[in-house]
Write a protein that holds these residues in place. Sequence first.
Motif, PDB file in Angstrom:
ATOM      1  N   ARG A   1       0.874  -1.179   0.000  1.00  0.00           N
ATOM      2  CA  ARG A   1       0.000   0.000   0.000  1.00  0.00           C
ATOM      3  C   ARG A   1       0.903   1.219   0.000  1.00  0.00           C
ATOM      4  N   ARG A   2       0.521   2.245  -0.728  1.00  0.00           N
ATOM      5  CA  ARG A   2       1.340   3.452  -0.791  1.00  0.00           C
ATOM      6  C   ARG A   2       1.125   4.244   0.496  1.00  0.00           C
TER       7      ARG A   2
ATOM      8  N   PRO B   1       5.600   7.782  -3.559  1.00  0.00           N
ATOM      9  CA  PRO B   1       5.968   9.197  -3.593  1.00  0.00           C
ATOM     10  C   PRO B   1       4.937  10.022  -2.825  1.00  0.00           C
ATOM     11  N   LYS B   2       5.419  10.973  -2.116  1.00  0.00           N
ATOM     12  CA  LYS B   2       4.584  11.753  -1.197  1.00  0.00           C
ATOM     13  C   LYS B   2       3.361  12.378  -1.876  1.00  0.00           C
ATOM     14  N   GLU B   3       3.516  12.789  -3.126  1.00  0.00           N
ATOM     15  CA  GLU B   3       2.399  13.440  -3.809  1.00  0.00           C
ATOM     16  C   GLU B   3       1.259  12.467  -4.134  1.00  0.00           C
TER      17      GLU B   3
ATOM     18  N   VAL C   1      -3.736  10.547  -2.455  1.00  0.00           N
ATOM     19  CA  VAL C   1      -4.571  10.234  -3.613  1.00  0.00           C
ATOM     20  C   VAL C   1      -4.823   8.728  -3.730  1.00  0.00           C
ATOM     21  N   GLN C   2      -3.833   7.926  -3.368  1.00  0.00           N
ATOM     22  CA  GLN C   2      -3.935   6.468  -3.541  1.00  0.00           C
ATOM     23  C   GLN C   2      -4.014   5.719  -2.205  1.00  0.00           C
ATOM     24  N   ARG C   3      -4.519   6.376  -1.172  1.00  0.00           N
ATOM     25  CA  ARG C   3      -4.530   5.760   0.157  1.00  0.00           C
ATOM     26  C   ARG C   3      -5.392   4.507   0.246  1.00  0.00           C
ATOM     27  N   ASN C   4      -6.392   4.349  -0.604  1.00  0.00           N
ATOM     28  CA  ASN C   4      -7.266   3.181  -0.571  1.00  0.00           C
ATOM     29  C   ASN C   4      -6.945   2.176  -1.679  1.00  0.00           C
TER      30      ASN C   4
END
Length: 105
Positions: A38-39, A43-45, A49-52
């Motif tokens: 899981r991200r 990359p921090k940016e 946005v891709q937490r799920n």
Amino acid sequence: MPDKTLRRITFDDPNYDGKYALVAVEDGKPIGFVLGVRRRREPKELVDVQRNLAWVKVFAVKEEYRGKGVATALFDELEERLREDESERVRVSDYSCGIYSVEWI
């Protein structure tokens, strides 16, 4: 794929979490594995946005155990762990490097 490339995109990934590295074992020997991620850090940016969103980075089942439910069991367990951590979608990574041969110990 060179070993160093495989290591870089799997276990050296800054988002690596051993919770999502699963190994199927029979008689004390590995017969299959799956590595999810899981991200969370890089990359921090993209973290928010891709937490799920989660990925299957690599998986394999020893040839003589294929078709016997090993991969299904590994994926079911990985999916459960990801769901517990609020992942809503899982993608399978597709590296354009060809097939990587796994040396079974």
